[in-house]
Design a protein around this motif. Structure first.
Motif, PDB file in Angstrom:
ATOM      1  N   LYS A 137       0.835  -1.196   0.000  1.00 51.07           N
ATOM      2  CA  LYS A 137       0.000   0.000   0.000  1.00 51.07           C
ATOM      3  C   LYS A 137       0.875   1.252   0.000  1.00 51.07           C
ATOM      4  O   LYS A 137       0.514   2.263  -0.600  1.00 51.07           O
ATOM      5  N   ASP A 138       2.018   1.177   0.666  1.00 55.30           N
ATOM      6  CA  ASP A 138       2.923   2.329   0.699  1.00 55.30           C
ATOM      7  C   ASP A 138       3.394   2.710  -0.703  1.00 55.30           C
ATOM      8  O   ASP A 138       3.581   3.886  -1.007  1.00 55.30           O
ATOM      9  N   LEU A 139       3.605   1.702  -1.557  1.00 54.95           N
ATOM     10  CA  LEU A 139       4.052   1.976  -2.925  1.00 54.95           C
ATOM     11  C   LEU A 139       2.980   2.775  -3.671  1.00 54.95           C
ATOM     12  O   LEU A 139       3.273   3.715  -4.407  1.00 54.95           O
ATOM     13  N   THR A 171      10.068   2.384  -0.645  1.00 55.67           N
ATOM     14  CA  THR A 171       8.989   2.564  -1.626  1.00 55.67           C
ATOM     15  C   THR A 171       9.509   2.916  -3.011  1.00 55.67           C
ATOM     16  O   THR A 171       8.791   3.485  -3.815  1.00 55.67           O
ATOM     17  N   LEU A 205      -3.682  11.319   2.307  1.00 53.23           N
ATOM     18  CA  LEU A 205      -3.914   9.893   2.079  1.00 53.23           C
ATOM     19  C   LEU A 205      -5.056   9.362   2.940  1.00 53.23           C
ATOM     20  O   LEU A 205      -5.512   8.244   2.758  1.00 53.23           O
ATOM     21  N   ASP A 225       0.514   4.602  -2.158  1.00 55.64           N
ATOM     22  CA  ASP A 225       0.394   5.910  -1.504  1.00 55.64           C
ATOM     23  C   ASP A 225       1.514   6.842  -1.942  1.00 55.64           C
ATOM     24  O   ASP A 225       1.314   8.033  -2.181  1.00 55.64           O
ATOM     25  N   CYS A 226       2.721   6.288  -2.040  1.00 55.84           N
ATOM     26  CA  CYS A 226       3.881   7.061  -2.462  1.00 55.84           C
ATOM     27  C   CYS A 226       3.652   7.633  -3.866  1.00 55.84           C
ATOM     28  O   CYS A 226       3.985   8.784  -4.133  1.00 55.84           O
ATOM     29  N   SER A 227       3.049   6.843  -4.746  1.00 55.32           N
ATOM     30  CA  SER A 227       2.776   7.330  -6.102  1.00 55.32           C
ATOM     31  C   SER A 227       1.812   8.504  -6.083  1.00 55.32           C
ATOM     32  O   SER A 227       1.964   9.452  -6.843  1.00 55.32           O
ATOM     33  N   TYR A 228       0.811   8.423  -5.196  1.00 48.74           N
ATOM     34  CA  TYR A 228      -0.128   9.549  -5.078  1.00 48.74           C
ATOM     35  C   TYR A 228       0.608  10.822  -4.659  1.00 48.74           C
ATOM     36  O   TYR A 228       0.353  11.894  -5.187  1.00 48.74           O
ATOM     37  N   THR A 229       1.539  10.686  -3.681  1.00 51.86           N
ATOM     38  CA  THR A 229       2.231  11.886  -3.213  1.00 51.86           C
ATOM     39  C   THR A 229       3.212  12.407  -4.263  1.00 51.86           C
ATOM     40  O   THR A 229       3.690  13.529  -4.153  1.00 51.86           O
ATOM     41  N   LEU A 230       3.517  11.591  -5.269  1.00 50.27           N
ATOM     42  CA  LEU A 230       4.351  12.079  -6.380  1.00 50.27           C
ATOM     43  C   LEU A 230       3.483  12.692  -7.472  1.00 50.27           C
ATOM     44  O   LEU A 230       3.985  13.111  -8.514  1.00 50.27           O
ATOM     45  N   PHE A 248      10.321   2.213  -6.850  1.00 47.21           N
ATOM     46  CA  PHE A 248       9.697   1.322  -7.818  1.00 47.21           C
ATOM     47  C   PHE A 248      10.755   0.334  -8.293  1.00 47.21           C
ATOM     48  O   PHE A 248      11.721   0.737  -8.932  1.00 47.21           O
ATOM     49  N   ARG A 303       2.763  18.067  -1.834  1.00 53.07           N
ATOM     50  CA  ARG A 303       3.194  17.524  -0.547  1.00 53.07           C
ATOM     51  C   ARG A 303       3.927  16.213  -0.785  1.00 53.07           C
ATOM     52  O   ARG A 303       3.324  15.150  -0.873  1.00 53.07           O
ATOM     53  N   PHE A 306      10.367   9.950 -11.855  1.00 52.35           N
ATOM     54  CA  PHE A 306       8.983   9.464 -11.923  1.00 52.35           C
ATOM     55  C   PHE A 306       7.925  10.572 -11.825  1.00 52.35           C
ATOM     56  O   PHE A 306       7.042  10.681 -12.675  1.00 52.35           O
ATOM     57  N   PRO A 358      -4.375  13.599  -1.910  1.00 54.59           N
ATOM     58  CA  PRO A 358      -2.934  13.721  -2.120  1.00 54.59           C
ATOM     59  C   PRO A 358      -2.602  14.542  -3.362  1.00 54.59           C
ATOM     60  O   PRO A 358      -3.422  14.653  -4.267  1.00 54.59           O
ATOM     61  N   SER A 359      -1.430  15.139  -3.351  1.00 53.18           N
ATOM     62  CA  SER A 359      -1.006  15.931  -4.501  1.00 53.18           C
ATOM     63  C   SER A 359       0.512  16.084  -4.466  1.00 53.18           C
ATOM     64  O   SER A 359       1.148  15.909  -3.423  1.00 53.18           O
ATOM     65  N   ALA A 360       1.073  16.430  -5.613  1.00 52.90           N
ATOM     66  CA  ALA A 360       2.530  16.535  -5.734  1.00 52.90           C
ATOM     67  C   ALA A 360       3.089  17.698  -4.924  1.00 52.90           C
ATOM     68  O   ALA A 360       4.301  17.785  -4.736  1.00 52.90           O
ATOM     69  N   ASN A 378      10.679  16.493  -7.366  1.00 56.95           N
ATOM     70  CA  ASN A 378       9.310  16.900  -7.683  1.00 56.95           C
ATOM     71  C   ASN A 378       9.022  18.330  -7.206  1.00 56.95           C
ATOM     72  O   ASN A 378       7.951  18.859  -7.454  1.00 56.95           O
ATOM     73  N   PHE A 404       8.739   7.699   2.927  1.00 58.11           N
ATOM     74  CA  PHE A 404       8.185   6.700   3.847  1.00 58.11           C
ATOM     75  C   PHE A 404       9.296   5.957   4.583  1.00 58.11           C
ATOM     76  O   PHE A 404      10.429   5.903   4.134  1.00 58.11           O
TER      77      PHE A 404
END
Lengths: 264, 269
Positions: free
Chosen positions: A160-162, B89, B59, A164-169, B91, B81, B102, B77-79, B154, B85
């Motif tokens: 799930k962190d992966l 995390t 989140l 969530d991390c994508s959302y924050t990017l 990829f 912020r 990314f 969520p948005s870029a 980012n 983690f």
């Protein structure tokens, strides 16, 4: 070489020893087979001796019948498997990560995955007839629901962190699915396709049980009527070898497609 | 309260349970983070500090209260912020270079430009030469360096860090703290940093917020008036020790409460 070390759990053994032990198994098997047949312990119409299987193979190659049977079986297996995979992979990934999709599909998959495919054959004959479609359908049904469950499991295990991390990017939900969820599932998908390809081979004889006039399963069933155990054994060996070959091909594809993920 | 970069205004978070009362994770939290400020939050485990960060990241949605970034309400969520983690995390199918690119590629930044930006941040976290490595080939510290570079590339308005060095061994953790100090002291990002490591909080932050055990509240705020630039030699200075003693005493009582709370839940459930 320290014998105690070789016989301890989870210890590496030398490559030479590994090869030698493998070869020993093969030789022992052949020796046992020869002893049973040439030694006259088993009648040849129950168990054909090794040289008869070899001549059956050469005869089949010479007449072109063996290749024809192999081709027919490959067509059935590969079509059924490809059709199942094309639908099961995306659907399974969505099923594992979207509870809505899971809720819709689970009653069907939960029921179907424990159902023997042979139980569906009478219905399949009624619905799709006795042509090649029926045989492809057997392979399809035998693999599709298993793939769906296995691949949904792969997808559910993506962290799930992966996501969530994508959302924050800055990823949108669509981007999370296409650019994160799908690639994250790829190694697991390849592993499970390889496993289910093996299962597809195990359904071959069942698929060719009804109204076949070619294929390795048909060849075996037909040989049974005349007690041609050499041809039966030949069919078994060829299926085993082709299974091994497709397994190797899947290993190669996986290594080429997902070089970043170590194989299990 | 109106002047902060990030404003958290009476945010409350309760989780519904199948049976019984909802569990209150956060009880009316209010805090502000000023532009270019580094704020650290410390608290006993289970106090809801990670929940707070996930709320700010968008989140999760709070039960009540609101959060503003640059005066605009946070919804999802948005870029703007960026987050680092505790768990790894990166990829795994992307190289270090591609990982750092990314966020930029999601926004359609042209390839040449995003390559240049990624190179700059990879250099900044000291990973030159590892651009083409896959995460699988990196140590834990290098993975977190990449994650930091990815978040920074980012160019977020605020950087949210959820115990980013928590999984690393203590030597690597110190290296990472020094790296972050160096980057922050010249980049001047606004940072909200969660940790349970008191040394880490005091060493890095302008301000340390100490949280209570569940339900989490801000118990005390300490302004850390240690000179910058800082480095780890500070850890043994008398001024640092004085701050540390204060935080330790505040946390000790909370840790006891947290333990007792946990055993009550255990006995009752």
């Amino acid at each position: 070489m320290d014998l105690r070390r070789v016989l301890a759990p989870k210890e590496e053994i030398p490559a030479g020893l590994r090869l030698a032990l493998g070869a020993l198994t093969g030789i022992s098997f052949l020796a046992l087979w020869s002893w049973l047949t040439y030694g006259g312990l088993v009648r040849p119409d129950f168990l054909a001796p090794p040289h008869e299987v070899l001549t059956a193979a050469l005869r089949g190659l010479e007449r072109g019948t063996l290749l024809r049977h192999i081709q027919a079986s490959l067509l059935v297996i590969l079509s059924g498997f490809a059709l199942a995979s094309v639908i099961a992979v995306p659907l399974g990934i969505l099923m594992g990560s979207f509870q809505v999709v899971a809720a819709v599909l689970e009653p069907i998959t939960g029921f179907m995955r424990y159902l023997p495919v042979s139980a569906l054959i009478p219905l399949l004959i009624l619905w799709v007839g006795i042509g090649i479609e029926e045989k492809i359908a057997v392979i399809f049904l035998g693999t599709f629901f298993q793939q769906l469950v296995l691949i949904s499991d792969v997808s559910a295990r993506v962290s799930k962190d992966l996501i969530d991390c994508s959302y924050t990017l800055g990823a949108s939900r669509g981007q999370v699915v296409t650019r994160v969820l799908f690639p994250a599932c790829l190694p697991g998908v390849m592993d499970n396709l390889r496993v289910t390809m093996g299962w597809a081979w195990t359904y071959l004889v069942v698929a060719e049980l009804v109204a076949a006039n070619s294929g390795l399963g048909y060849m075996i069933l037909n040989a049974m009527r005349g007690l041609f155990t050499d041809v039966i054994l030949l069919g078994i060996f060829v299926i085993g070898l082709l299974g091994l070959l497709t397994d190797q091909i899947f290993k190669w594809i996986r290594r080429w497609l997902v070089p970043w993920s170590p194989a299990f | 309260m109106g002047g902060g970069k990030l404003v958290v205004d009476r945010v409350r978070m309760a989780f519904a349970r199948r049976r019984g009362e909802p569990v209150v994770a956060l009880e009316e939290i209010s805090l502000t983070v000023a532009e270019e400020e580094f704020v650290a939050i410390v608290g006993p485990s289970g106090c809801g500090k990670s929940t707070l960060l996930r709320l700010v990241a968008g989140l999760m949605e709070p039960t009540s209260g609101r959060m503003l970034l640059d005066g605009r309400e946070i919804r999802g969520p948005s870029a703007d912020r960026g987050m680092v983690f505790q768990s790894y995390t990166l990829f795994p199918w992307l190289t270090v270079q591609r990982n750092v690119e990314f966020g930029l590629s999601l926004r359609g930044v042209p390839a040449a430009e995003r390559r240049a930006i990624a190179r700059r941040f990879i250099a900044e976290v000291g990973l030159e030469g590892f651009e083409d490595a896959y995460p699988e080939q990196l140590s834990g510290g290098m993975r977190q360096r990449t994650a930091l570079a990815r978040a920074l590339a980012n160019d977020p308005e605020i950087l949210l860090m959820d115990e980013p060095f928590g999984a690393l061994d203590s030597q690597t953790r110190q290296l990472m703290q020094e790296l972050l100090l160096g980057i922050w002291e010249h980049a001047h990002k606004t940072v909200l940093f969660i940790t349970h490591d008191i040394d880490e909080a005091i060493l890095l932050a302008d301000r340390v917020l100490v949280m209570t055990a569940r339900p989490g509240r801000i118990k005390k705020e300490l302004v850390i008036e240690l000179p910058r630039p800082r480095d780890i030699s500070l850890l043994t200075s008398p001024a640092f020790m004085a701050y540390k003693r204060e935080v330790l005493e505040l946390l000790h009582g909370e840790a006891l409460r947290a333990e007792r709370g946990a055993s009550e839940v255990g006995a009752g459930g």
